[in-house]
Enzyme design. Structure first.
Site, PDB file in Angstrom:
ATOM      1  CG  ASN A  34      54.395 -15.928 126.439  1.00 31.67           C
ATOM      2  OD1 ASN A  34      54.742 -15.174 125.526  1.00 31.67           O
ATOM      3  ND2 ASN A  34      53.133 -16.215 126.690  1.00 31.67           N
ATOM      4  CG  LEU A  35      60.569 -16.267 124.044  1.00 32.91           C
ATOM      5  CD1 LEU A  35      61.715 -17.289 123.926  1.00 32.91           C
ATOM      6  CD2 LEU A  35      61.044 -14.908 123.504  1.00 32.91           C
ATOM      7  CG  ASP A  52      51.808 -17.434 130.598  1.00 35.73           C
ATOM      8  OD1 ASP A  52      51.371 -16.349 131.039  1.00 35.73           O
ATOM      9  OD2 ASP A  52      51.232 -18.089 129.705  1.00 35.73           O
ATOM     10  CE1 TYR A 142      46.451  -4.305 122.204  1.00 37.49           C
ATOM     11  CE2 TYR A 142      45.695  -2.456 120.872  1.00 37.49           C
ATOM     12  CZ  TYR A 142      46.679  -3.065 121.632  1.00 37.49           C
ATOM     13  OH  TYR A 142      47.871  -2.433 121.818  1.00 37.49           O
ATOM     14  CG  ASN A 171      49.062   4.006 113.664  1.00 37.44           C
ATOM     15  OD1 ASN A 171      48.240   4.653 114.307  1.00 37.44           O
ATOM     16  ND2 ASN A 171      48.711   3.039 112.851  1.00 37.44           N
ATOM     17  CG  HIS A 190      51.002  -3.159 112.413  1.00 38.31           C
ATOM     18  ND1 HIS A 190      51.437  -4.237 113.140  1.00 38.31           N
ATOM     19  CD2 HIS A 190      50.055  -2.554 113.152  1.00 38.31           C
ATOM     20  CE1 HIS A 190      50.780  -4.268 114.292  1.00 38.31           C
ATOM     21  NE2 HIS A 190      49.928  -3.261 114.325  1.00 38.31           N
ATOM     22  N   GLY A 285      36.111  -1.656 111.571  1.00 36.05           N
ATOM     23  CA  GLY A 285      36.593  -1.082 112.830  1.00 36.05           C
ATOM     24  C   GLY A 285      37.663  -0.008 112.698  1.00 36.05           C
ATOM     25  CG  ASP A 286      40.869   0.221 109.899  1.00 33.66           C
ATOM     26  OD1 ASP A 286      41.349  -0.169 110.976  1.00 33.66           O
ATOM     27  OD2 ASP A 286      41.231  -0.200 108.791  1.00 33.66           O
TER      28      ASP A 286
HETATM   29  N1  UFG Z   1      46.008  -0.578 106.004  1.00 32.00           N
HETATM   30  C1  UFG Z   1      45.821  -0.819 104.660  1.00 32.00           C
HETATM   31  N2  UFG Z   1      46.312  -1.978 104.150  1.00 32.00           N
HETATM   32  C2  UFG Z   1      46.973  -2.909 104.896  1.00 32.00           C
HETATM   33  C3  UFG Z   1      47.157  -2.642 106.277  1.00 32.00           C
HETATM   34  C4  UFG Z   1      46.660  -1.467 106.807  1.00 32.00           C
HETATM   35  O1  UFG Z   1      45.222  -0.021 103.940  1.00 32.00           O
HETATM   36  O2  UFG Z   1      47.371  -3.956 104.356  1.00 32.00           O
HETATM   37  C5  UFG Z   1      45.500   0.679 106.572  1.00 32.00           C
HETATM   38  C6  UFG Z   1      44.494   0.457 107.697  1.00 32.00           C
HETATM   39  O3  UFG Z   1      43.217   0.276 107.170  1.00 32.00           O
HETATM   40  C7  UFG Z   1      44.671   1.735 108.512  1.00 32.00           C
HETATM   41  C8  UFG Z   1      46.144   2.125 108.281  1.00 32.00           C
HETATM   42  O4  UFG Z   1      46.562   1.387 107.145  1.00 32.00           O
HETATM   43  O5  UFG Z   1      43.868   2.724 107.971  1.00 32.00           O
HETATM   44  C9  UFG Z   1      47.019   1.767 109.450  1.00 32.00           C
HETATM   45  O6  UFG Z   1      46.764   0.405 109.800  1.00 32.00           O
HETATM   46  P1  UFG Z   1      47.652  -0.431 110.815  1.00 32.00           P
HETATM   47  O7  UFG Z   1      47.073  -1.804 110.879  1.00 32.00           O
HETATM   48  O8  UFG Z   1      49.080  -0.279 110.465  1.00 32.00           O
HETATM   49  O9  UFG Z   1      47.447   0.321 112.183  1.00 32.00           O
HETATM   50  P2  UFG Z   1      46.081   0.673 112.945  1.00 32.00           P
HETATM   51  O10 UFG Z   1      45.925   2.159 112.822  1.00 32.00           O
HETATM   52  O11 UFG Z   1      44.944  -0.149 112.562  1.00 32.00           O
HETATM   53  O12 UFG Z   1      46.457   0.170 114.388  1.00 32.00           O
HETATM   54  C10 UFG Z   1      47.249   0.877 115.254  1.00 32.00           C
HETATM   55  C11 UFG Z   1      47.993  -0.058 116.181  1.00 32.00           C
HETATM   56  C12 UFG Z   1      47.016  -0.803 117.060  1.00 32.00           C
HETATM   57  C13 UFG Z   1      46.120   0.157 117.751  1.00 32.00           C
HETATM   58  C14 UFG Z   1      45.455   1.053 116.746  1.00 32.00           C
HETATM   59  C15 UFG Z   1      44.636   2.112 117.426  1.00 32.00           C
HETATM   60  O13 UFG Z   1      48.752  -0.959 115.451  1.00 32.00           O
HETATM   61  O14 UFG Z   1      47.727  -1.533 118.029  1.00 32.00           O
HETATM   62  O15 UFG Z   1      46.426   1.729 115.969  1.00 32.00           O
HETATM   63  O16 UFG Z   1      43.499   2.314 116.663  1.00 32.00           O
HETATM   64  F1  UFG Z   1      45.163  -0.502 118.416  1.00 32.00           F
END
Ligand code: UFG
Length: 323
Positions: A34-35, A52, A142, A171, A190, A285-286
């Site tokens: 659906n862009l 959609d 998610y 990732n 990301h 949540g990380d």
């Molecule tokens: N991070 C930073 N600074 C930023 C962005 C990210 O320090 O500006 C850190 C995050 O805290 C994390 C790591 O870099 O520790 C990777 O973060 P991303 O957002 O790149 O990726 P995530 O690990 O949070 O998310 C990925 C996928 C999601 C999936 C998730 C599973 O992108 O779709 O893994 O936990 F849900």
């Protein structure tokens, strides 16, 4: 024909590119998107149908007008943070459109589906590396919506014989070698694209979210896998569904962990630029560490990854982001 839902998105568009590279004719690829977050220009071939997937008429027409025999299903919202703030948006989209898609697959007698799942289904892992049989306790909507769709597929197999392979990505990173397409989210959340935007001057700095995690250097550890390796894994999954016809769930990662600080260091080497860093608070949540056990996928899907090193992954991302 292969239907690729969400084929204008990051991983979907690279999968369409890989289908084309491996010789699948354009006339055998149909893309439904659906862009809303995808980009028309990222679709390098095949027939793009804009619509959609929650719309029953749209999906019914897709199956009536095209001779679809298998589906690769990417279409979903994928921002963890947004899903916490707006869970309804995620349930309404990710779950509803998958129900509608499966309903029409069942009606049309289409019995092969590769599903884009995520490491987020595991939540905070107890063991590293993470195995497919480990408990799934998502810590955000998610991941929960992706797990809900995995559940739907399990029961659709049981009741209707729909065979599926769910691929739980760690990732996703990198871009097409040529730099033609790459990772382009708006807003970008990301790590690697943000670090490279700090390298090319689009951002002032990269904020490191948390330096007090129980990891060797205090920053979060992740398992980065090249988007083209993810793409070819979908094609391998489809082949397994055709050849063996057995449903299954597979982790997709390189099986090696890199900290946020290590990622930034490799980005400095690859770009040869100074990348300013700001140390910041943890992002809610990380999990501290997410690393895949990929043995099952490697063995059963016969995978051979092209991008084993983080340098090579980041180099392709820089081909896309660099200037
Ligand atoms: N991070 C930073 N600074 C930023 C962005 C990210 O320090 O500006 C850190 C995050 O805290 C994390 C790591 O870099 O520790 C990777 O973060 P991303 O957002 O790149 O990726 P995530 O690990 O949070 O998310 C990925 C996928 C999601 C999936 C998730 C599973 O992108 O779709 O893994 O936990 F849900």
């Amino acid at each position: 024909m292969i239907l690729v839902t969400g084929g204008a998105g990051y991983i979907g568009s690279h999968t369409v590119a890989e289908l084309l590279r491996t010789g699948v004719p354009e006339s055998d690829i149909i893309i439904a998107d659906n862009l809303s977050t995808g980009h028309k220009e990222s679709v390098l071939g095949g027939k793009l149908c804009v619509g959609d997937l929650r719309d029953s008429e749209f999906v019914s027409k897709l199956f009536k007008e095209n001779d679809i025999d298998s589906v690769i299903h990417f279409a979903a919202f994928s921002q963890v943070g947004e899903s916490v703030v707006n869970p309804l948006k995620y349930y309404e989209n990710n779950v509803q459109l998958s129900i509608n898609l499966v309903r029409h697959m069942v009606d049309a007698g289409v019995k092969k589906l590769v599903f884009s799942s995520t490491a987020a289904v595991y939540g905070e892992p107890k063991n590293i590396p993470i195995n497919e049989t480990d408990p799934c306790i998502p810590t955000n909507p998610y991941g929960q919506t992706k797990l809900a769709v995995e559940g739907l597929l399990k029961w659709a197999d049981n009741a209707y014989g729909l065979k599926y392979i769910a691929l739980r990505y760690f990732n996703a990173a990198g871009a097409l070698e040529s730099g033609e397409i790459g990772e382009r989210h708006d807003p970008e959340t990301h790590l690697i694209p943000i670090v490279l935007q700090a390298a090319n001057g689009e951002r002032d700095c990269i904020k490191v979210f948390g330096t007090d995690y129980p990891t060797p250097d205090g920053t979060c550890v992740r398992d980065y896998i090249h988007v083209t390796d993810l793409a070819s894994s979908h094609i391998a999954a489809l082949k397994r569904l055709k050849d063996i016809g057995e449903s299954g769930i597979y982790n997709l990662g390189n099986g090696a962990g890199f900290s946020v600080k290590q990622v930034i260091d490799v980005c400095r080497q690859v770009t040869n630029r100074d990348i300013p860093v700001e140390l910041a608070e943890r992002r809610a949540g990380d999990p501290a560490t997410l690393v895949a056990s990929n043995q099952k996928a490697m063995a059963e899907l016969n995978l051979k990854f092209r991008y084993a090193s983080l340098e090579s992954i980041i180099q392709t991302a820089w081909n896309f982001h660099g200037n």
